[in-house]
Every structure is written in C-alpha cells, then in structure tokens.
Enzyme design. Structure first.
Site, mmCIF file in Angstrom:
data_model
loop_
_atom_site.group_PDB
_atom_site.id
_atom_site.type_symbol
_atom_site.label_atom_id
_atom_site.label_comp_id
_atom_site.label_asym_id
_atom_site.label_seq_id
_atom_site.Cartn_x
_atom_site.Cartn_y
_atom_site.Cartn_z
ATOM 1 N N THR A 100 0.874 -1.171 0.000
ATOM 2 C CA THR A 100 0.000 0.000 0.000
ATOM 3 C C THR A 100 0.908 1.217 0.000
ATOM 4 O O THR A 100 1.671 1.434 0.940
ATOM 5 C CB THR A 100 -0.914 0.005 1.240
ATOM 6 O OG1 THR A 100 -1.795 -1.114 1.154
ATOM 7 C CG2 THR A 100 -1.746 1.283 1.290
ATOM 8 N N LYS A 175 -7.308 1.521 -2.825
ATOM 9 C CA LYS A 175 -6.936 1.150 -1.459
ATOM 10 C C LYS A 175 -7.110 2.340 -0.517
ATOM 11 O O LYS A 175 -7.501 2.177 0.647
ATOM 12 C CB LYS A 175 -5.490 0.636 -1.424
ATOM 13 C CG LYS A 175 -4.989 0.204 -0.038
ATOM 14 C CD LYS A 175 -5.681 -1.055 0.475
ATOM 15 C CE LYS A 175 -5.308 -1.407 1.914
ATOM 16 N NZ LYS A 175 -4.038 -2.115 2.072
ATOM 17 N N LYS A 243 0.569 5.293 8.372
ATOM 18 C CA LYS A 243 1.236 5.462 7.070
ATOM 19 C C LYS A 243 0.190 5.598 5.969
ATOM 20 O O LYS A 243 0.226 6.523 5.142
ATOM 21 C CB LYS A 243 2.136 4.256 6.770
ATOM 22 C CG LYS A 243 2.693 4.294 5.354
ATOM 23 C CD LYS A 243 3.045 2.936 4.731
ATOM 24 C CE LYS A 243 1.959 1.908 4.690
ATOM 25 N NZ LYS A 243 2.130 0.853 3.672
#
Lengths: 291, 291
Positions: A100, A175, A243
């Site tokens: 990701t 995502k 993150k």
C-alpha cells in the site's frame, strides 16, 4: 508463454508476503525470494523457494517481480534507486507492487518502467494476514489491461476478489478509498463502545442489538469484540494505518478535497502512537478516547 | 391475562408507527389510535383501528399505551404534560415509548410512571420504514424485566431482534450507540466516494473491491450506491438524524466523554441542513463534502 513457466521473484516476505509467496510455490511456480532479514525467509526456503542475495539479483532472473514492503520510501528505493529493480529487470517482464503506497509513486514507477520496456502494475491488497493465508485477498489493481490479463491467473491464486480499477495508480487510489472508509468508522465504533460502557450497558448485549442493522460493519463485528476483551494484538498495526492515512491525506490534499473525517482519524491515531501503541492493532483506538 | 385480550393504544402513526400498528391489528389486537393529523390514520381506521380523540382518551382505555412520535419535547409533553397520558393511564397498565428520545427523559418517565403504579419501557427501534413494514425491527428495550417479559410476545410481532438492554433508559442509550456508530461511518463512506470520484475511479468498481472486506458496512453497501446515483430520497431524514445526534451528544457530555467523531458528524449534518437538505436522506452528507 505458458504461465507456469514464469519465474516469479518475490521481494519482501513479511507476514503478508510470506503467505502470498507460499501460495505461488504451492501452485507450482519457481519462486525467487529476497527479504531484508534472511532468517525470516527460512521456512519458505525449506518449502522450495530460492534465495537471491539482493533485489537486483531477483530483478535480473525473474519474469515477474513482486514486491510487498513497508513504506512508500521503501518502494521508491526498491524500484527507482541506484542498482534497483527497474534498472535490472529484463525487457518485457512485469513488476507488481502489492505494497500500500502512494498513487503518485505508482504512476512514476509505471512511466519509468515503460521507458525501459517493462510492464508495471500497482496491486495493493486488503484482507490482512488471514486473507493472505487463505488466498482470499481483495486485490485492487492499476495499470494496463493487457498486462493485468496476462497475470490475472496469478492474482487469482492470491485473492478471491481481483479487480482492475483503472490505469497506473488506480489500485492505490482504491486502497485509499478502503482506508478512508475504515478510518472514520473506527472512530464511530470506538465512541459507541465507550458510550456503552459509560452508560452502564453490557457491551456484548449492545452489539447483539446493533450489529445486524444500519450501524453494522466489519469493524463493529470483528474489532469491537476485541476491544471489549481488551485484546489489542495487531491484526493491522496502528503504525501502518497511520502510514496509509498519511498517503490518503497527501493524495486528497493534491485533489483539493475536504476530508474532515480522515484528518480527525489521523490525528487520533497519531495521538495513540504517541502513547506507545504504534505496534498495537487498530482497535486500540478506544484507548485514546478513554483517556 | 390472555395477551390478545389486551387493548393496545397507539399514539403517533407516522411512517414507522403506522406499519407497527398495522402488525398489531393483523395479529388480532384491538388497537386504539391517535395521531396529530387524523387523515394520516384513515387507512388504519379502515383496517379496523379505533379512533380516539386525544392521547388522554387513549390512555384511559388502553391496557398498553405505545407511542412513536418525533422529538424528546413531544415525548415529554405526551407523557408528563397536563392532561397527558401518565395522568390518565390505569394502574397496572404499561407504557412503551418507541421514539428515539433522551435516556434521561426515559428514566424520568419511568419514575413518574412508577409512582402512579404504571409500568414503563423505553423501546427505540432501528431498521427504518422497511423494518417496520416487515416486522424485522431491532427493538432495544430499557425497563423492568418482568414488564419486558409480559410484552415480549408483542415486541416479537414488531421486531426480529428484541433485546432487554437494562433498566429504564438503557434502550435509549443503546440506540445512541447505534447512531454514534452510524454518524462517523457516514463521514468515512462519503469521503471515500468523493475520493473515488476525484481520483477518476469508477465508484461502482471501487465498491466491488471494498464492500466485502474490512471497509464493509451497511452504509457502504446500501447508501453509497444511492449517493452514486444521486438518489437522496429519505430512508432516514437528515433532520431526524440531527435530533438523534444532539441527544447522543448531550448524553455523552453528561458522562464527560470524548466524542470527536460524533461532534464532527453533527456539525457536518447541521451544515447540510443549513443547505436546505433537512428533508433529504442521510446519504446526502456527500453534498457537504463536495462543496
């Protein structure tokens, strides 16, 4: 080219990557692996994977190079750095990043790969360690349709929900939609549990009333029971979620988009990490509200 | 006392109340009704309900008085006002409030009822107009166990998930947990859809990737498709959601609880109402973010 003749390189065999590489081995592929800490790959090597000393070595030998690492900075170094994989991959081969990471970086890698005659896909996943183990991941792919179709049979070994979302970066953007949705919902389910406790209700009984209706969600059914038990073991790390939310926020800011929920979630998760909970699971969010 | 011999009074036959009263009629109960605008009860009267001229009249005649009105102020007036129902109900009868209202008010009504020998339950529902029509509501009940058990067969005509959550007020508190959970999630799903659009993704395709995993929720599966189509017809009114979130916030404040998500949701929904969207469905939230 017969699919099974393809030599697959897998870089980054952590919790997720290891299960994914294992599925490829079981499916009959030759799998070359590299990961930062070799000892972590011992079991895969016993199961038939072949160790390669560095990412460049993997890139030189493999027909398809897959990566599953930590942060966008790792992805950037791995793909674009000196002696990195794009520099060493053969023309006509395919690079697939499962990390990701930043949609913009995915586009950059795609363009850079293209100038070298290499095909690139961004393919972040959701479904966690369990999904990786069961081969039931959702794989969100960005890139060319032709490249996607050529590796679709491989994606389908790893995931049960494989969708080409659009051009390079679209997998990462999808995502981000996933993480943005989860972010605000985590605040809601945490507040609801805290409210239940403070008002003297039995949280399990409350769940029995509210999980099946309009308040229902994966997080409510799967993470709130862990919060109730005080089980904060990581299904998904707080530090990794932070993150992801930072990538989402950067990307949303570039699109000049209003994201009050995402910003609130990021600030609460950063507060949680500051409490020393970066290695806890995302369900630890309730600890911030309980303070 | 044989259950079917009980005479039920139903006050407030709006969208929800009407379907609920209808189920009681079909189950063979004598149902006395009163609602503010008589013409809105015409069909129920044709189906066998008996009109009563005012709430006090219902209270005097019924063994069980049910109420489903709008705001806590309506509930307060109806139960505690001059010439109101508690003043007129017979000793030993039961009052059930289905309105989503203040937990504190539910406790006050319970105590006031008790001094008069009347049993009271707070029993807010979720499941919306469809749930009311199908008799598949979730009914969250607060009050005495004995009273609850005596009317459980009636609750089970109206709902498929009937839970006694605790003492007086516990039903309302549980409904607040439900609304708090929904509130933040609505922000998340709206932001995710906006992100999908802005980043050039196909929103339906994004849903196909993210609804089945950790981002999955009732709102994502049921309301986001309506947002995509631009269908803002009310399943649940923005103005009613604002009422509920204010009750939740008042209640949370009294418990000295941190509720950043709830506060954010309330402010966004108030902004939405200020745009003239109070009569839209809650999925209209995306309009605030799109501004």
């Amino acid at each position: 080219m017969e699919i099974k003749n393809q030599k697959i390189g897998f870089i980054g065999t952590g919790v997720m990557g290891k299960s994914m590489a294992r599925h490829l081995l079981k499916a009959g592929y030759e799998v070359l692996i590299y990961t930062r800490t070799r000892s972590k790959a011992d079991d895969l090597l016993e199961e038939g994977a072949v160790w390669v000393e560095n990412p460049a070595g993997v890139a030189k030998e493999a027909d398809i190079v897959m990566t599953m690492v930590g942060y966008p900075s790792d992805v950037e170094e791995l793909y674009l750095g000196k002696g990195a994989i794009l520099e060493n991959m053969k023309e006509g081969t395919i690079a697939i990043d499962f990390t990701t990471s930043s949609p913009k970086l995915a586009e950059t890698i795609f363009m850079e790969a293209k100038t070298r005659g290499i095909h690139s896909l961004d393919a972040p996943v959701s479904g966690g360690d369990i999904g990786a183990q069961n081969g039931s991941l959702s794989i969100m792919v960005g890139g060319d349709e032709e490249t996607f179709e050529s590796v679709r049979p491989i994606f389908e070994i790893l995931g049960s929900n494989v969708v080409l979302q659009g051009k390079a970066g679209a997998g990462q953007h999808t995502k981000m939609c996933n993480q943005i949705t989860i972010a605000s919902n985590m605040i809601g389910v945490s507040e609801a549990l805290l409210y239940a406790k403070k008002s003297g209700l039995d949280p399990d009984k409350v769940l029995s009333s509210i999980t099946t209706g309009a308040a229902g969600s994966w997080s409510l059914s799967n993470l709130v029971p862990r919060m109730i038990k005080g089980d904060f073991a990581p299904g998904f790390y707080v530090k990794h979620f932070i993150k992801d939310l930072k990538i989402a926020l950067d990307s949303a800011s570039e699109m000049d988009m209003r994201t009050p929920g995402l910003e609130l979630a990021l600030s609460l998760y950063e507060e949680l990490a500051a409490l020393g909970e970066g290695d806890s699971g995302t369900q630890a969010l309730i600890k911030v509200l309980e303070r």
